[in-house]
Write a protein that holds these residues in place. Structure first.
Motif, PDB file in Angstrom:
ATOM      1  N   UNK A  16       0.806  -1.226   0.000  1.00 19.95           N
ATOM      2  CA  UNK A  16       0.000   0.000   0.000  1.00 19.95           C
ATOM      3  C   UNK A  16       0.832   1.266   0.000  1.00 19.95           C
ATOM      4  N   UNK A  17       2.118   1.145  -0.047  1.00 22.50           N
ATOM      5  CA  UNK A  17       2.919   2.348   0.060  1.00 22.50           C
ATOM      6  C   UNK A  17       3.125   2.715   1.506  1.00 22.50           C
ATOM      7  N   UNK A  18       3.091   4.009   1.793  1.00 27.71           N
ATOM      8  CA  UNK A  18       3.522   4.480   3.099  1.00 27.71           C
ATOM      9  C   UNK A  18       2.438   4.538   4.177  1.00 27.71           C
ATOM     10  N   UNK A  19       1.176   4.449   3.851  1.00 27.42           N
ATOM     11  CA  UNK A  19       0.141   4.636   4.872  1.00 27.42           C
ATOM     12  C   UNK A  19      -0.903   3.531   4.820  1.00 27.42           C
ATOM     13  N   UNK A  20      -0.502   2.326   5.198  1.00 30.20           N
ATOM     14  CA  UNK A  20      -1.438   1.198   5.089  1.00 30.20           C
ATOM     15  C   UNK A  20      -2.687   1.394   5.934  1.00 30.20           C
ATOM     16  N   UNK A  21      -2.576   2.059   7.056  1.00 24.63           N
ATOM     17  CA  UNK A  21      -3.723   2.246   7.939  1.00 24.63           C
ATOM     18  C   UNK A  21      -4.801   3.115   7.304  1.00 24.63           C
ATOM     19  N   UNK A  22      -4.454   3.845   6.252  1.00 28.06           N
ATOM     20  CA  UNK A  22      -5.419   4.733   5.605  1.00 28.06           C
ATOM     21  C   UNK A  22      -5.896   4.208   4.259  1.00 28.06           C
ATOM     22  N   UNK A  23      -5.569   2.971   3.935  1.00 25.50           N
ATOM     23  CA  UNK A  23      -6.107   2.341   2.738  1.00 25.50           C
ATOM     24  C   UNK A  23      -7.613   2.216   2.920  1.00 25.50           C
ATOM     25  N   UNK A  24      -8.362   2.466   1.877  1.00 22.27           N
ATOM     26  CA  UNK A  24      -9.816   2.465   1.973  1.00 22.27           C
ATOM     27  C   UNK A  24     -10.402   1.067   1.820  1.00 22.27           C
ATOM     28  N   UNK A  25     -11.379   0.776   2.666  1.00 20.16           N
ATOM     29  CA  UNK A  25     -12.171  -0.444   2.598  1.00 20.16           C
ATOM     30  C   UNK A  25     -13.627  -0.009   2.733  1.00 20.16           C
ATOM     31  N   UNK A  26     -14.408  -0.240   1.709  1.00 18.30           N
ATOM     32  CA  UNK A  26     -15.808   0.187   1.690  1.00 18.30           C
ATOM     33  C   UNK A  26     -15.954   1.675   2.007  1.00 18.30           C
ATOM     34  N   UNK A  27     -15.053   2.471   1.443  1.00 21.00           N
ATOM     35  CA  UNK A  27     -15.147   3.918   1.580  1.00 21.00           C
ATOM     36  C   UNK A  27     -14.624   4.506   2.874  1.00 21.00           C
ATOM     37  N   UNK A  28     -14.080   3.669   3.749  1.00 18.55           N
ATOM     38  CA  UNK A  28     -13.518   4.150   5.023  1.00 18.55           C
ATOM     39  C   UNK A  28     -12.114   3.604   5.190  1.00 18.55           C
ATOM     40  N   UNK A  29     -11.222   4.366   5.809  1.00 12.43           N
ATOM     41  CA  UNK A  29      -9.866   3.861   6.042  1.00 12.43           C
ATOM     42  C   UNK A  29      -9.878   2.636   6.961  1.00 12.43           C
ATOM     43  N   UNK A  30      -8.910   1.749   6.759  1.00  7.92           N
ATOM     44  CA  UNK A  30      -8.778   0.578   7.624  1.00  7.92           C
ATOM     45  C   UNK A  30      -8.770   0.997   9.091  1.00  7.92           C
ATOM     46  N   UNK A  31      -8.080   2.083   9.386  1.00  7.07           N
ATOM     47  CA  UNK A  31      -7.993   2.597  10.751  1.00  7.07           C
ATOM     48  C   UNK A  31      -9.390   2.813  11.345  1.00  7.07           C
ATOM     49  N   UNK A  32     -10.299   3.388  10.564  1.00  2.00           N
ATOM     50  CA  UNK A  32     -11.647   3.683  11.053  1.00  2.00           C
ATOM     51  C   UNK A  32     -12.390   2.407  11.437  1.00  2.00           C
ATOM     52  N   UNK A  33     -12.247   1.370  10.627  1.00  2.00           N
ATOM     53  CA  UNK A  33     -12.906   0.102  10.932  1.00  2.00           C
ATOM     54  C   UNK A  33     -12.358  -0.490  12.239  1.00  2.00           C
TER      55      UNK A  33
END
Length: 184
Positions: A16-33
């Motif tokens: 994912x490059x430098x910010x895996x926690x902010x990759x989107x899943x269903x329109x929200x960042x992984x971090x949010x889930x």
């Protein structure tokens, strides 16, 4: 009881490059889930997010979008390696926290019921890890040659959160530092 959500990783395995926690899943960042699942756990009194320096503002925007739940404390900056980020998170915890759940922000499919089970086990034993049984056949390989087929009934894949007594975790980090050991 507190949780650390480690999101300062480089995302190499995820690609994912430098910010895996902010990759989107269903329109929200992984971090949010991941955060939403932990907020849904009544056992967790506070959550300390750990992010890369360059993601601090991005995280605060995300925190605002989540309604800035009181239990999600301001993010702290992680380190070069996972154990450095873990230490930074531990140092940001309020005094008196005895058990710590360590969760990876890039693991968004966490179920609150699973967190409750691992927290309960850690309360009984001092430490516990969420894990799932392997379904694949696993081979032990040395120098490109299969030397053993492991019995998958005895193999489990470690997940997060991993819940441990805070004092044990600090002692383990100190020992690793003293011996120059870097762990995942």
């Amino acid at each position: 009881m507190a949780a650390l959500v480690l999101g300062a990783g480089r995302g190499e395995r995820l690609g994912a490059g430098a910010s895996k926690a902010f990759v989107s899943l269903e329109g929200r960042p992984l971090f949010a889930h991941a955060l939403a699942a932990l907020v849904a756990c009544p056992e967790i009194g506070c959550i300390v997010p750990v992010v890369r320096q360059q993601d601090l503002a991005r995280f605060e925007t995300l925190r605002s979008e989540l309604g800035a739940p009181e239990r999600i404390l301001p993010a702290v900056v992680g380190g070069e390696e996972r154990q450095d980020s873990l230490r930074a998170g531990l140092e940001a915890l309020p005094a008196g926290v005895a058990l710590v759940a360590v969760h990876d922000a890039a693991r968004p499919l966490l179920r609150p019921a699973d967190v409750s089970r691992v927290v309960e086990a850690a309360g009984q034993f001092g430490a516990a890890v969420l894990a799932i049984p392997l379904r694949d056949t696993v081979k032990r390989v040395r120098d490109g040659e299969v030397v053993e087929t492991l019995d998958r009934r005895e193999c489990w894949a470690a997940q997060t959160p991993q819940v441990v007594r805070r004092d044990w975790l600090l002692e383990a980090l100190g020992k690793a530092d003293g011996e120059g050991v870097r762990v995942t």
